[in-house]
Design a protein around this motif. Structure first.
Motif, PDB file in Angstrom:
ATOM      1  N   LEU A 195      54.722  75.616  26.870  1.00  0.00           N
ATOM      2  CA  LEU A 195      53.671  76.312  26.720  1.00  0.00           C
ATOM      3  C   LEU A 195      53.539  76.836  25.355  1.00  0.00           C
ATOM      4  CD1 LEU A 195      53.953  78.150  30.105  1.00  0.00           C
ATOM      5  CD2 LEU A 195      52.354  76.432  29.439  1.00  0.00           C
ATOM      6  N   GLU A 234      48.226  77.999  33.081  1.00  0.00           N
ATOM      7  CA  GLU A 234      49.268  77.711  31.697  1.00  0.00           C
ATOM      8  C   GLU A 234      48.822  78.785  31.046  1.00  0.00           C
ATOM      9  OE1 GLU A 234      49.195  72.863  31.789  1.00  0.00           O
ATOM     10  OE2 GLU A 234      47.730  73.835  30.366  1.00  0.00           O
ATOM     11  N   GLU A 235      47.621  79.186  30.643  1.00  0.00           N
ATOM     12  CA  GLU A 235      47.427  80.065  29.720  1.00  0.00           C
ATOM     13  C   GLU A 235      47.833  81.620  30.229  1.00  0.00           C
ATOM     14  OE1 GLU A 235      46.169  82.539  26.591  1.00  0.00           O
ATOM     15  OE2 GLU A 235      46.170  80.177  26.627  1.00  0.00           O
ATOM     16  N   MET A 267      56.117  75.273  31.433  1.00  0.00           N
ATOM     17  CA  MET A 267      55.519  75.178  32.678  1.00  0.00           C
ATOM     18  C   MET A 267      56.315  73.823  33.397  1.00  0.00           C
ATOM     19  SD  MET A 267      53.563  76.724  34.834  1.00  0.00           S
ATOM     20  CE  MET A 267      51.868  77.162  34.206  1.00  0.00           C
ATOM     21  N   ARG A 277      51.620  81.662  29.768  1.00  0.00           N
ATOM     22  CA  ARG A 277      51.815  81.711  28.225  1.00  0.00           C
ATOM     23  C   ARG A 277      51.845  83.258  27.795  1.00  0.00           C
ATOM     24  NH1 ARG A 277      48.073  78.609  26.696  1.00  0.00           N
ATOM     25  NH2 ARG A 277      49.285  76.701  26.636  1.00  0.00           N
TER      26      ARG A 277
END
Length: 158
Positions: free
Chosen positions: A158, A105-106, A116, A109
């Motif tokens: 995100l 996810e990071e 996502m 982003r």
């Protein structure tokens, strides 16, 4: 655990992908996930593929994301699609899937993706529980299995 970016066609990625496909085949009684995946889909900045290695340098978990934008399979602009989340049976219960999910996810982003998305199936209750507890909510179906009755689709901003 050591999380490393690898190409989707790296030998360890292929090994773990074969294992997850075998698990899908048992759960669903078919040949596994038929979604077409090209290794280039996971090459930065269009995506990322990670493997978690244990302290003996054994690959024990995997996951990736790939860029998706609006198309006829139901994606929307800015989507990052989660693919091939898997933890080997002997490493389950250690929080690896949650850590892998957060790392992906990071990265998505940071790459400018805004949502996502993921597709899982009703015969994967552990996956459904992980995603629900991580803030994912049901969304309109998308992707290869969008017309399949066992398909479940989720999204998270995100």
């Amino acid at each position: 655990m050591n999380f490393r970016p690898v190409p989707f066609d790296h030998p360890d990625a292929v090994k773990l992908n074969d294992q997850v496909q075998a698990e899908y085949a048992v759960r669903y009684g078919d040949g596994g996930d038929a979604t077409h995946l090209d290794p280039r889909m996971f090459s930065p900045p269009l995506g990322l593929y990670l493997i978690a290695y244990d302290d003996r340098d054994r690959p024990v978990a995997t996951g990736g994301w790939r860029t998706q934008d609006e198309n006829d399979e139901g994606y929307t602009d800015g989507d990052a699609e989660l693919k091939r989340m898997y933890v080997v049976p002997e490493a389950r219960g250690l929080g690896l899937a949650r850590r892998m999910l957060a790392a992906l996810e990071e990265d998505a982003r940071t790459a400018g993706r805004v949502r996502m998305v993921l597709e899982t199936g009703s015969k994967q209750p552990e996956a459904v529980a992980l995603y629900a507890s991580s803030g994912y909510e049901p969304c309109a179906k998308f992707g290869y299995y969008r017309f399949h009755e066992l398909s479940l689709c989720y999204a998270k901003a995100l």
